[in-house]
Every structure is written in C-alpha cells, then in structure tokens.
Motif scaffolding. Structure first.
Motif, PDB file in Angstrom:
ATOM      1  N   LEU A 244       0.792  -1.224   0.000  1.00 53.11           N
ATOM      2  CA  LEU A 244       0.000   0.000   0.000  1.00 53.11           C
ATOM      3  C   LEU A 244       0.831   1.285   0.000  1.00 53.11           C
ATOM      4  CD1 LEU A 244      -2.908  -1.031   2.400  1.00 53.11           C
ATOM      5  CD2 LEU A 244      -2.915  -0.907  -0.099  1.00 53.11           C
ATOM      6  N   TRP A 245       2.116   1.166   0.338  1.00 47.33           N
ATOM      7  CA  TRP A 245       2.988   2.338   0.314  1.00 47.33           C
ATOM      8  C   TRP A 245       4.065   2.195  -0.763  1.00 47.33           C
ATOM      9  CZ3 TRP A 245       0.235   1.123   4.597  1.00 47.33           C
ATOM     10  CH2 TRP A 245      -0.389   2.170   5.275  1.00 47.33           C
TER      11      TRP A 245
ATOM     12  N   LYS B 244      -5.505   3.967   5.578  1.00 48.25           N
ATOM     13  CA  LYS B 244      -5.068   3.358   4.327  1.00 48.25           C
ATOM     14  C   LYS B 244      -5.089   1.835   4.363  1.00 48.25           C
ATOM     15  CE  LYS B 244      -1.717   4.314   0.725  1.00 48.25           C
ATOM     16  NZ  LYS B 244      -0.614   5.212   0.316  1.00 48.25           N
TER      17      LYS B 244
END
Length: 211
Positions: free
Chosen positions: A104-105, A124
């Motif tokens: 996700l990053w 997130k």
C-alpha cells in the motif's frame, strides 16, 4: 523416446550437455523412471535433478508473473506512538512486488522506513488483506498491546504473518540471519502467502501465520 534412452544410457561425460538439452523436451514420468533406473553415474543423476529443479523454478516464476490476483499488504506496528513501515523503494517493498502483492505504500520514495501515525496507517490499511510484523508472537499479544489493532481487516481474518517467531540455535531471528543471503526463500515464502494455490506443498521457511 525409448530409442533416445537406449542410445544414451552409456553416454560419456562429454555428451552430458547434449543429453540434457534433449532431456528438457521429455516430461513423462515413465521416461523419468526408466532413465533413473539405468543411469550409470550419480553425477549424471545430480545434473539432471539440477536441470529439473531449474525448470520447476521457471514454471513457478511464470505462474506468479501471470497471476492476476494481488492481495493488498502492509507491515509494521506502533513503537513509541509511531508506526514504522518500509518505504516503497526498499528491498522489502520490492520483494512484495515481485511476489505479486500490492504494497500500500509502494509509491513512496526511499529505501528506509516511513514514520506514520496510527490514524494515517489505519485509514489506508484498515481493509488490507495481509499484515506483516515481527513484534508480537500471537493474535492475543497484538490485541493486548493495542485494542485498536483488532479493527484491521487482517486481524479479523487472521491474516497476520510474523518473521520474528522463528529462531536459530543461538536464539537469533533466522530472518535477520539468513534472509539477506537467501532471497529465493524470502520470495517463495511471500508467493506462498499471497498465492498459496501456486505452491500447495511448500511450507513457510521464514514467516509464520500468527494464531
């Protein structure tokens, strides 16, 4: 096929390479059994096993490369009110990408660590499929450390994996001791976690699913 076997059963070492090139065209289990029964030297057996293993790894890589499923992934936990997790260009993030996971990053720059608040991570990652960490050894420990952890989907579905539970003979975490020199095992673990159907008989080496 059997003409080929008869011709090369008594092959010389100079012809091994030719045989191996031809061998790659035969995948029959029956052919495999006949050749291994009649081969004269252990060395030739070892070379053929090496070629078969190499071909198997190529097949696994092809399967991973062509999978369309990409589970969402995040990692880390709070430490002194900050959540540390890998930046998008770190080796950990690249491993996740190579194993066809959606970190996700991944879009962040740098090879070090991000330092975020719980709120930013939760927004997130609350619906992420898989969570990696090394700080705790069980789901109960995670919940006891911070009850807000239980709000993550990965906690609810029990899809949390730790690389800190498996120790070596001296008590050190084998991930930190062996992973830098065993990237193939790290990648295979991640493939097993993200796409278990591709490696049905493989057992995790570094990681462990927390209970």
């Amino acid at each position: 096929k059997f003409h080929f076997i008869k011709k090369y059963l008594n092959l010389s070492m100079t012809n091994i390479r030719k045989v191996l090139l031809k061998w790659q065209h035969f995948q029959s289990v029956l052919l495999l059994n006949v050749i291994f029964k009649n081969l004269k030297t252990d060395l030739i057996k070892e070379v053929i096993i090496f070629i078969l293993d190499k071909n198997r790894k190529k097949t696994e890589a092809f399967q991973v490369e062509n999978t369309t499923k990409k589970p969402t992934v995040f990692s880390g936990s709070l430490f002194e009110d900050k959540w540390y997790l890998p930046q998008g260009e770190s080796w950990g993030a690249k491993f996740i990408a190579n194993a066809k996971g959606n970190y996700l990053w991944a879009e962040t720059k740098g090879t070090g660590s991000l330092s975020l608040s719980f709120e930013k991570v939760y927004i997130k990652a609350k619906d992420a499929d898989i969570w990696f960490m090394d700080q705790y050894n069980s789901l109960a420990e995670i919940n006891d450390a911070n009850q807000h952890y239980a709000q993550f989907k990965a906690f609810k579905t029990k899809n949390i994996y730790s690389f800190g539970t498996k120790k070596g003979k001296t008590g050190g975490v084998i991930y930190y001791e062996l992973a830098p020199n065993s990237p193939d095992l790290v990648l295979k673990d991640l493939v097993k976690i993200f796409h278990p159907e591709l490696l049905p008989n493989y057992e995790l080496f570094f990681f462990e699913k927390l209970k």
